[in-house]
Design a protein around this motif. Structure first.
Motif, PDB file in Angstrom:
ATOM      1  N   ILE A  49       0.865  -1.184   0.000  1.00  0.00           N
ATOM      2  CA  ILE A  49       0.000   0.000   0.000  1.00  0.00           C
ATOM      3  C   ILE A  49       0.897   1.229   0.000  1.00  0.00           C
ATOM      4  O   ILE A  49       1.875   1.297   0.748  1.00  0.00           O
ATOM      5  CB  ILE A  49      -0.932   0.019   1.235  1.00  0.00           C
ATOM      6  N   ILE A  50       0.575   2.195  -0.834  1.00  0.00           N
ATOM      7  CA  ILE A  50       1.360   3.422  -0.932  1.00  0.00           C
ATOM      8  C   ILE A  50       0.713   4.505  -0.081  1.00  0.00           C
ATOM      9  O   ILE A  50      -0.492   4.747  -0.178  1.00  0.00           O
ATOM     10  CB  ILE A  50       1.466   3.894  -2.397  1.00  0.00           C
ATOM     11  N   ALA A  51       1.506   5.155   0.761  1.00  0.00           N
ATOM     12  CA  ALA A  51       1.030   6.262   1.600  1.00  0.00           C
ATOM     13  C   ALA A  51       1.869   7.488   1.281  1.00  0.00           C
ATOM     14  O   ALA A  51       3.102   7.432   1.310  1.00  0.00           O
ATOM     15  CB  ALA A  51       1.136   5.909   3.081  1.00  0.00           C
ATOM     16  N   LYS A  52       1.190   8.603   0.995  1.00  0.00           N
ATOM     17  CA  LYS A  52       1.893   9.813   0.551  1.00  0.00           C
ATOM     18  C   LYS A  52       1.690  10.952   1.545  1.00  0.00           C
ATOM     19  O   LYS A  52       0.664  11.037   2.220  1.00  0.00           O
ATOM     20  CB  LYS A  52       1.394  10.222  -0.833  1.00  0.00           C
ATOM     21  N   PRO A  53       2.675  11.852   1.628  1.00  0.00           N
ATOM     22  CA  PRO A  53       2.547  13.008   2.512  1.00  0.00           C
ATOM     23  C   PRO A  53       1.279  13.809   2.224  1.00  0.00           C
ATOM     24  O   PRO A  53       0.917  14.025   1.065  1.00  0.00           O
ATOM     25  CB  PRO A  53       3.802  13.832   2.191  1.00  0.00           C
ATOM     26  N   GLY A  54       0.607  14.216   3.303  1.00  0.00           N
ATOM     27  CA  GLY A  54      -0.611  15.004   3.165  1.00  0.00           C
ATOM     28  C   GLY A  54      -1.882  14.189   3.159  1.00  0.00           C
ATOM     29  O   GLY A  54      -2.976  14.745   3.342  1.00  0.00           O
ATOM     30  N   GLU A  55      -1.774  12.879   2.957  1.00  0.00           N
ATOM     31  CA  GLU A  55      -2.968  12.030   2.979  1.00  0.00           C
ATOM     32  C   GLU A  55      -3.432  11.827   4.418  1.00  0.00           C
ATOM     33  O   GLU A  55      -2.619  11.750   5.343  1.00  0.00           O
ATOM     34  CB  GLU A  55      -2.682  10.671   2.326  1.00  0.00           C
ATOM     35  N   ASN A  56      -4.739  11.706   4.599  1.00  0.00           N
ATOM     36  CA  ASN A  56      -5.300  11.492   5.930  1.00  0.00           C
ATOM     37  C   ASN A  56      -5.214  10.007   6.265  1.00  0.00           C
ATOM     38  O   ASN A  56      -6.213   9.291   6.290  1.00  0.00           O
ATOM     39  CB  ASN A  56      -6.743  11.987   5.970  1.00  0.00           C
ATOM     40  N   PRO A 380      -6.853  13.129  16.326  1.00  0.00           N
ATOM     41  CA  PRO A 380      -8.203  12.806  15.846  1.00  0.00           C
ATOM     42  C   PRO A 380      -8.199  11.545  14.988  1.00  0.00           C
ATOM     43  O   PRO A 380      -7.122  11.044  14.613  1.00  0.00           O
ATOM     44  CB  PRO A 380      -8.566  14.038  15.004  1.00  0.00           C
ATOM     45  N   PRO A 381      -9.374  11.032  14.640  1.00  0.00           N
ATOM     46  CA  PRO A 381      -9.437   9.845  13.773  1.00  0.00           C
ATOM     47  C   PRO A 381      -8.815  10.133  12.408  1.00  0.00           C
ATOM     48  O   PRO A 381      -8.798  11.285  11.951  1.00  0.00           O
ATOM     49  CB  PRO A 381     -10.938   9.569  13.632  1.00  0.00           C
ATOM     50  N   ALA A 382      -8.308   9.113  11.764  1.00  0.00           N
ATOM     51  CA  ALA A 382      -7.818   9.213  10.389  1.00  0.00           C
ATOM     52  C   ALA A 382      -8.837   8.574   9.452  1.00  0.00           C
ATOM     53  O   ALA A 382      -9.551   7.639   9.834  1.00  0.00           O
ATOM     54  CB  ALA A 382      -6.465   8.525  10.253  1.00  0.00           C
ATOM     55  N   GLU A 383      -8.891   9.061   8.230  1.00  0.00           N
ATOM     56  CA  GLU A 383      -9.821   8.498   7.250  1.00  0.00           C
ATOM     57  C   GLU A 383      -9.477   7.052   6.901  1.00  0.00           C
ATOM     58  O   GLU A 383     -10.352   6.238   6.630  1.00  0.00           O
ATOM     59  CB  GLU A 383      -9.819   9.342   5.974  1.00  0.00           C
TER      60      GLU A 383
END
Length: 441
Positions: A49-56, A380-383
């Protein structure tokens, strides 16, 4: 020894039909990469899975971070781990910058695992909110440790190194955008002008406390619990000789990515020949018994004195019991006339009022703090969660808990969290990345 690191700057990562690097975009054939990872029979489930800066996005439990690299001459990137034991610290290695491979538990966490937020308030606590992260989310058949708080996490951690090397192959035969060069003259062969500068050595104390093998940092694939302080070339550290272990609480950890890019080493190189004569690295260790700690401090001081060091920087991976090694080493260096600065985090309790280190010495009078491991953080929660959020509360991550009589559970019903800084993956950036500062009230 002369090391060249050829850098390729990654602006985006995507999945596609062919694993390649082109126009600053890294493309990964997901199925081919997963098939490569599944060659380890101990990995029972795996996804990328790819996670990028700025993503929730929230990632937990994170076990390891590795920078993708490859050697054009075919030597393994991590000798003794991804291939045979070979020398490091010289020649050419190619590196994909701005991207990391994260080893993430699909379900099960561990004492040394941590959390990364890619955006919001939580992003400021870890360097890896700023990198594009290729998350190897996996489960294994290592059921003997599944319900243990302290896990070796062998298959996932080593899978991360194998994946980083696999991805690095995309730039094996390409020309880098930039080449960093690291070279030190032999200590006894340096010019008179260089010898007239203050001579400085870096003392590193990687995690090596666990007497049962498999939890500690490795040097050339060798468990550092069996290690004694040794003079090493800094290029070896930057070039894959050392990989991270699984023992230390996450905020205090040096990931393999940290070793590959160790900022303190790079800063000392920048000043070499200008303001200092950088001698190299005394690679020490962290021990259990007081006798072992004293022995190591004697070794370190003797090596520093033999090298003719005027000054030293000492930095430890961890806190608590390792503070004794850390302070004892600083005191031993001061005793022989080596002016020493220490870099570490501290454990001052949730109220910030406790003694910062387990032991102190009046000779340790120049200490740099990278933060309080016990600081309470509310997010807080993350999406989206990559991995399993409940691992923070359920699996004994240092900094998380199932229930606290005052604060309640770490993981709330709405997905928000409360935790100690302890659980931020490499959050205290003891390798020298830290952006924290002190404010007086």
């Amino acid at each position: 020894m002369k090391l060249e690191i050829g850098n390729f700057y990654v602006k985006d990562v995507a999945f596609g039909n062919e694993t390649k690097f082109e126009n600053n975009v890294l493309v990964i054939n997901k199925e081919e990469a997963l098939n490569y990872i599944r060659e380890d029979e101990h990995i029972t489930e795996a996804d990328l899975i790819i996670a990028k800066p700025g993503e929730n996005v929230r990632i937990v439990p994170v076990k390891e971070a590795v920078e993708p690299r490859i050697r054009p001459d075919g030597r393994p990137v991590f000798p003794g781990v991804t291939g045979d034991v070979e020398k490091t610290g010289e020649g050419r290695v190619h590196a994909l910058k701005g991207v990391s491979v994260l080893g993430v538990g699909k379900h099960w966490g561990s004492f040394g695992d941590g959390l990364i937020d890619m955006s919001g308030e939580g992003a400021k606590y870890t360097l890896f909110s700023q990198t594009i992260n290729i998350c190897l989310v996996a489960d294994t058949d290592e059921e003997y440790e599944r319900y243990e708080q302290q896990k070796k996490n062998h298959a996932i951690r080593w899978g991360s190194h194998r994946l980083a090397e696999y991805i690095g192959r995309t730039v094996r035969n390409l020309e880098p955008e930039e080449v960093e060069k690291y070279e030190l003259e032999p200590v006894t062969k340096r010019s008179e002008n260089m010898q007239n500068l203050s001579s400085v050595v870096l003392v590193m104390q990687p995690q090596s406390q666990m007497e049962e093998l498999g939890y500690n940092d490795l040097v050339y694939g060798w468990d550092m619990n069996k290690y004694v302080p040794t003079f090493m070339h800094p290029n070896e550290v930057l070039d894959g000789a050392i990989i991270s272990g699984s023992f230390m609480p996450a905020s205090s950890k040096w990931s393999t990515y940290d070793f590959q890019n160790f900022p303190i080493i790079k800063e000392l190189y920048k000043e070499h020949g200008k303001s200092i004569n950088f001698l190299g690295v005394i690679m020490s260790n962290l021990n259990v018994s007081l006798e072992q700690k004293k022995r190591s401090s004697i070794f370190v001081a003797q090596i520093a004195k033999s090298l003719g060091a005027d000054g030293a920087i000492v930095t430890e991976e961890g806190y608590g019991n390792p503070d004794t090694d850390y302070i004892m080493c600083i005191a031993a260096l001061e005793d022989i006339g080596v002016k020493t600065v220490g870099i570490s985090n501290e454990c001052t309790g949730r109220d910030g009022a406790s003694q910062p280190l387990v032991t102190l010495d009046v000779k340790a009078n120049a200490l740099v703090s990278t933060g309080n491991v016990s600081e309470i953080i509310k997010l807080p929660p993350a999406e989206k969660v990559i991995g399993e959020l409940q691992a923070l509360a359920r699996d004994g991550l240092s900094g998380g808990w199932a229930y606290d009589e005052i604060l309640g559970p770490s993981v709330k019903e709405d997905g928000s969290i409360i935790m100690e800084n302890n659980a931020m993956f490499c959050g205290d950036r003891i390798a020298g990345w830290s952006t924290k500062t002190v404010k007086e009230f």
